[in-house]
Design a protein around this motif. Sequence first.
Motif, PDB file in Angstrom:
ATOM      1  N   ALA A 527     110.923  17.970   8.189  1.00  0.00           N
ATOM      2  CA  ALA A 527     111.196  17.172   9.384  1.00  0.00           C
ATOM      3  C   ALA A 527     111.204  15.687   9.052  1.00  0.00           C
ATOM      4  O   ALA A 527     112.042  14.928   9.575  1.00  0.00           O
ATOM      5  CB  ALA A 527     110.140  17.461  10.460  1.00  0.00           C
ATOM      6  N   VAL A 528     110.286  15.253   8.179  1.00  0.00           N
ATOM      7  CA  VAL A 528     110.254  13.839   7.787  1.00  0.00           C
ATOM      8  C   VAL A 528     111.523  13.473   7.033  1.00  0.00           C
ATOM      9  O   VAL A 528     112.111  12.400   7.257  1.00  0.00           O
ATOM     10  CB  VAL A 528     109.001  13.547   6.939  1.00  0.00           C
ATOM     11  CG1 VAL A 528     109.070  12.151   6.321  1.00  0.00           C
ATOM     12  CG2 VAL A 528     107.744  13.670   7.800  1.00  0.00           C
ATOM     13  N   ARG A 529     111.950  14.378   6.146  1.00  0.00           N
ATOM     14  CA  ARG A 529     113.194  14.096   5.436  1.00  0.00           C
ATOM     15  C   ARG A 529     114.368  14.023   6.395  1.00  0.00           C
ATOM     16  O   ARG A 529     115.256  13.159   6.249  1.00  0.00           O
ATOM     17  CB  ARG A 529     113.433  15.192   4.389  1.00  0.00           C
ATOM     18  CG  ARG A 529     112.439  15.149   3.223  1.00  0.00           C
ATOM     19  CD  ARG A 529     112.597  16.358   2.331  1.00  0.00           C
ATOM     20  NE  ARG A 529     111.627  16.311   1.235  1.00  0.00           N
ATOM     21  CZ  ARG A 529     111.389  17.345   0.424  1.00  0.00           C
ATOM     22  NH1 ARG A 529     112.048  18.503   0.593  1.00  0.00           N
ATOM     23  NH2 ARG A 529     110.494  17.235  -0.548  1.00  0.00           N
ATOM     24  N   THR A 530     114.374  14.920   7.393  1.00  0.00           N
ATOM     25  CA  THR A 530     115.444  14.877   8.395  1.00  0.00           C
ATOM     26  C   THR A 530     115.402  13.568   9.177  1.00  0.00           C
ATOM     27  O   THR A 530     116.436  12.945   9.449  1.00  0.00           O
ATOM     28  CB  THR A 530     115.310  16.074   9.349  1.00  0.00           C
ATOM     29  OG1 THR A 530     115.359  17.283   8.586  1.00  0.00           O
ATOM     30  CG2 THR A 530     116.419  16.076  10.376  1.00  0.00           C
ATOM     31  N   GLN A 531     114.158  13.143   9.583  1.00  0.00           N
ATOM     32  CA  GLN A 531     114.029  11.878  10.317  1.00  0.00           C
ATOM     33  C   GLN A 531     114.479  10.701   9.462  1.00  0.00           C
ATOM     34  O   GLN A 531     115.122   9.770   9.975  1.00  0.00           O
ATOM     35  CB  GLN A 531     112.582  11.680  10.751  1.00  0.00           C
ATOM     36  CG  GLN A 531     112.136  12.614  11.860  1.00  0.00           C
ATOM     37  CD  GLN A 531     110.682  12.411  12.236  1.00  0.00           C
ATOM     38  OE1 GLN A 531     109.998  11.594  11.629  1.00  0.00           O
ATOM     39  NE2 GLN A 531     110.215  13.180  13.214  1.00  0.00           N
ATOM     40  N   ASP A 532     114.144  10.740   8.174  1.00  0.00           N
ATOM     41  CA  ASP A 532     114.607   9.659   7.300  1.00  0.00           C
ATOM     42  C   ASP A 532     116.125   9.616   7.260  1.00  0.00           C
ATOM     43  O   ASP A 532     116.738   8.538   7.286  1.00  0.00           O
ATOM     44  CB  ASP A 532     114.054   9.857   5.887  1.00  0.00           C
ATOM     45  CG  ASP A 532     112.551   9.594   5.832  1.00  0.00           C
ATOM     46  OD1 ASP A 532     112.039   8.944   6.773  1.00  0.00           O
ATOM     47  OD2 ASP A 532     111.909  10.047   4.864  1.00  0.00           O
ATOM     48  N   ALA A 533     116.732  10.836   7.171  1.00  0.00           N
ATOM     49  CA  ALA A 533     118.201  10.879   7.147  1.00  0.00           C
ATOM     50  C   ALA A 533     118.776  10.359   8.455  1.00  0.00           C
ATOM     51  O   ALA A 533     119.763   9.613   8.461  1.00  0.00           O
ATOM     52  CB  ALA A 533     118.669  12.314   6.875  1.00  0.00           C
ATOM     53  N   GLU A 540     123.055   2.946   9.658  1.00  0.00           N
ATOM     54  CA  GLU A 540     124.476   2.815   9.331  1.00  0.00           C
ATOM     55  C   GLU A 540     125.305   2.679  10.595  1.00  0.00           C
ATOM     56  O   GLU A 540     126.264   1.891  10.638  1.00  0.00           O
ATOM     57  CB  GLU A 540     124.922   4.032   8.523  1.00  0.00           C
ATOM     58  CG  GLU A 540     124.263   4.113   7.138  1.00  0.00           C
ATOM     59  CD  GLU A 540     124.627   5.404   6.408  1.00  0.00           C
ATOM     60  OE1 GLU A 540     125.307   6.246   7.025  1.00  0.00           O
ATOM     61  OE2 GLU A 540     124.224   5.564   5.231  1.00  0.00           O
ATOM     62  N   ALA A 541     124.893   3.467  11.663  1.00  0.00           N
ATOM     63  CA  ALA A 541     125.632   3.366  12.927  1.00  0.00           C
ATOM     64  C   ALA A 541     125.451   1.985  13.552  1.00  0.00           C
ATOM     65  O   ALA A 541     126.394   1.402  14.094  1.00  0.00           O
ATOM     66  CB  ALA A 541     125.162   4.449  13.898  1.00  0.00           C
ATOM     67  N   ASP A 542     124.200   1.466  13.487  1.00  0.00           N
ATOM     68  CA  ASP A 542     123.965   0.127  14.032  1.00  0.00           C
ATOM     69  C   ASP A 542     124.764  -0.914  13.269  1.00  0.00           C
ATOM     70  O   ASP A 542     125.321  -1.852  13.860  1.00  0.00           O
ATOM     71  CB  ASP A 542     122.477  -0.206  13.955  1.00  0.00           C
ATOM     72  CG  ASP A 542     121.655   0.622  14.918  1.00  0.00           C
ATOM     73  OD1 ASP A 542     122.255   1.178  15.852  1.00  0.00           O
ATOM     74  OD2 ASP A 542     120.426   0.710  14.722  1.00  0.00           O
ATOM     75  N   THR A 543     124.831  -0.725  11.947  1.00  0.00           N
ATOM     76  CA  THR A 543     125.617  -1.663  11.144  1.00  0.00           C
ATOM     77  C   THR A 543     127.093  -1.590  11.537  1.00  0.00           C
ATOM     78  O   THR A 543     127.776  -2.616  11.674  1.00  0.00           O
ATOM     79  CB  THR A 543     125.446  -1.335   9.655  1.00  0.00           C
ATOM     80  OG1 THR A 543     124.052  -1.413   9.321  1.00  0.00           O
ATOM     81  CG2 THR A 543     126.227  -2.316   8.799  1.00  0.00           C
ATOM     82  N   ALA A 544     127.553  -0.341  11.726  1.00  0.00           N
ATOM     83  CA  ALA A 544     128.948  -0.176  12.138  1.00  0.00           C
ATOM     84  C   ALA A 544     129.185  -0.770  13.519  1.00  0.00           C
ATOM     85  O   ALA A 544     130.215  -1.401  13.771  1.00  0.00           O
ATOM     86  CB  ALA A 544     129.316   1.310  12.123  1.00  0.00           C
ATOM     87  N   SER A 545     128.197  -0.548  14.436  1.00  0.00           N
ATOM     88  CA  SER A 545     128.348  -1.097  15.786  1.00  0.00           C
ATOM     89  C   SER A 545     128.366  -2.618  15.749  1.00  0.00           C
ATOM     90  O   SER A 545     129.140  -3.259  16.459  1.00  0.00           O
ATOM     91  CB  SER A 545     127.204  -0.605  16.673  1.00  0.00           C
ATOM     92  OG  SER A 545     127.271  -1.191  17.946  1.00  0.00           O
ATOM     93  N   LYS A 546     127.476  -3.200  14.882  1.00  0.00           N
ATOM     94  CA  LYS A 546     127.458  -4.650  14.768  1.00  0.00           C
ATOM     95  C   LYS A 546     128.780  -5.159  14.204  1.00  0.00           C
ATOM     96  O   LYS A 546     129.330  -6.163  14.670  1.00  0.00           O
ATOM     97  CB  LYS A 546     126.298  -5.065  13.870  1.00  0.00           C
ATOM     98  CG  LYS A 546     126.144  -6.568  13.725  1.00  0.00           C
ATOM     99  CD  LYS A 546     124.946  -6.907  12.874  1.00  0.00           C
ATOM    100  CE  LYS A 546     124.803  -8.417  12.711  1.00  0.00           C
ATOM    101  NZ  LYS A 546     123.654  -8.771  11.861  1.00  0.00           N
TER     102      LYS A 546
END
Length: 919
Positions: A527-533, A540-546
Amino acid sequence: MPRWSNWSLRRKGYVVLLLPLLAMVLAVWLFHASQVRESEAFRLVVHTNDVLSSINRIETALLRAESDLRAFALSGDPQHMQTYRHIKRMMDLYLRDIHMLVSDNPVQLRHAAELKPLVAERLRLLALLEERPEHLRLWELVEKSSRAMAAVTGQIETMRSEEQALLTLRRMRLERIRQWERPFSLIVLFMGLGGGALGMFLFTSGLTRRLRGLEESAGRLERGVALEEPSPARDEIGRLAGHFGNAARRIQKREAELQQARDEAEKRAAEAEEGRRTLEAIMEYLPEGLVIADAPDVHIRMASRYALEFSGGEQTKLIGIPDVLHSSRWKIFDVDCQMPMDPRDLPLTKAVREGRVVEGGSNCMEDKTGRRLPMHVNAGPIRDRQGNVIGGIVVFRDISDIRQAEEALRRSEGQLRLFVENAPVAIAMFDTQMRYIEASQRWLNDFNLVRQGLRGRSHYDTFPELPERWKQVHRRSLAGAVEGVDADRFERADGSVQWIRWETRPWYTAPGVIGGIIIFSEDVTEAVRTQDALRQAKQEADTASKAKSEFLANMSHEIRTPMNGIMGMIELALLKDPSSPARGNLELAQKSAHHLLDIINDILDLSKIEAGKLELKSRPLALWRVVEDVVGTLSLVASRKGVSMHHFIESDVPERLMGDEVRLRQVLMNLVGNAVKFTHEGRILVNVEIVRQTDGGRICLRFTVSDTGIGIPEERLGDIFESFSQANIETQTKYGGTGLGLTISKLLVELMGGEVSVRSTPGQGSSFTFTALFGPVSTDQPQAEAGAESAVKASRSLRILLAEDNPINQLVAQELLESRGHSVTVVENGRAALDTLSLKPFDLVLMDVRMPEMGGEEATRRIRAGEIGGVDSGIPIIALTAYALEGDRERFLAAGMTDYLAKPITLEELDRVLEQIGM
């Protein structure tokens, strides 16, 4: 002179009687003398008080006579005259009295003689008032009478002060007599009495001391106790006391021995009685069976109340029986509760006959209901002081509840063990030393502990790599704390890393007694690995949105800048030559430019909503005005097509509400504009009604826009609110549009707390409905304007500095401003603007935000900071920019700009801003 102790009793008696008698005679004489002096002093005080009373009586009578005569002179009432005549008759008597009273005082006698003519003159003047003269004469008499009364009053005050001083002296003498002479006589009396009493005491004490010694000697002689050696005495009584003392000493030793023996016997009797009562209380209240038997035949002597009630038998059948009847009468069975026990094997019999102690024995007894219950038995012998067995005692207790509790505990422990071992989560139970009690199979699997035999093993020995911070958590939980973490890093000894979600809490053996802790854990590594992903994906989405927002901002700037030039030049052409043959073409170009600007605005609005950066601004609004403005704006287009437009607002809808007027207008413009676009005949109706009112006072309104247009196919109703979606290709080709209007409207409605829906029939029309929440307008909110002014107020001529780097935009802005009569100076960047401002004054600065060398924001900050000498730091600065995203206006205002104009600039917006800042 012989000593007092050598005097005879008769001589001592005479002296004792004579001394108090003489003291009493002297005290009586002194007391009588003080009484005589006190009586004389008291008489003088009373006499002085009488003189003062007589003086006050004369003064009061004169004042009363004057008051009655004045009343008679004014009113003529004869009643007042009668009082005056009575006082006049009594005045001679008063004067004679005071002469008699002061006859022993020459000074006061002279004052009294002087007072008499003054009183006579006063009465004479008062007598003139009796004739009731005319008014002027009356007041003259009153004045003379007042002067005469003042003389009388002065004389009276002199006499009064003399008597007051005399009264003070006489009272002091009286007090001195009372305070000193009388107490002195009493002191003499008491001293005499005290001396007599002392003599009497000395006389009687000598006598009584001898008699007391004689009495004590007789008493000791009677008790057989010897007296101490008496002192030598010269009288008979002392010698007699010595003889009695000698007799008493002879029997003292014998009497002491007898008393000691008597005390010892009484002590033993009291202890025996206390022991008997204690035993009776034990037998009465002990919640267990207790039986006492005597040796050697094991006859039962007594039994506790509990034992008798448990067996249910009569006391006569259970007490006083030998051991051979114990099993049958008391119904005692073996451990299995089957066979009666042999009397020789009973614990009580063994205790009495063999002197054995039986602890923890077990057998069964039958209670009064016939149930055979297991018993816990203790028995032992009773011995005398020499150690001989004189009896025995047995105590038995019903342990059926304990047996049931033990069985329930075994079942509970088995169930708990089964639950823990098969729990679907990792659970481990520890004692206070962190030793394993139980662990679930999931715990064993998660931590690779299968077949390691954990029970009784230390947790810290199992995991030597356990960090100190976890050990501190365990210690806090053992103190009562409950702690947990959703994800904690655990590095194993082999180098592997696990992420653990855990919780520790204490478990209790009894209320308030902690028996250890329970640890719940779960391996959440995946679950932690999934949360990290997911976190990485979100970044990446925030970077794309910015990047998207920055792209839209740049595109907005790049598109709006030439659009500003195009629309500005068209508007200038229309203003300069309104009758030109090319006017129609210019108007078409202007319309196309506005349409292109609407598309840009829709794309920007959609981007802001999707990015969550669009915030509604709640302000007072007049709902009817918003609806009328929208209908009025589009009714001209509708009327050209032969379509009638109507609107109706229910009467219970408030006229004023709190909401975002701009966004509400945008939604209505989209929906009503679509109705106008797709309707060629018939009518368009806009209706507003209340749906509900929430507990917080907010009002939910329903807006319905219905038309008789071309309608929407049923299979397309679910898609029309999607971005860039229209009913079909033919519709887009025929009617145009980007397909963003309904999407933006739906998102805005959801921001306003409502929802949008549509019903449509192809060929018959459509009905779009949306709801929105509005707040009530408080009484302190300013009233909405009754109507909007359509005409722009004329403003005065201003000196304006225009900072703009684009030549076309410079030309457009300069022409528009000069068309309003303003003087315009143009510069290319912020640095040139600062230089120009330092050279000459301006009323207003129009500052482009994005310019080479120095942008508008930096230039504005320098102006506001006062860095430019000779420039007013408060000069109005209007931002000119092609940026149009949410937050741009706030950013410009934070930089110090006064207001904001988005490109392309229109005359209406320019006039609005100038009017808003007071120019």
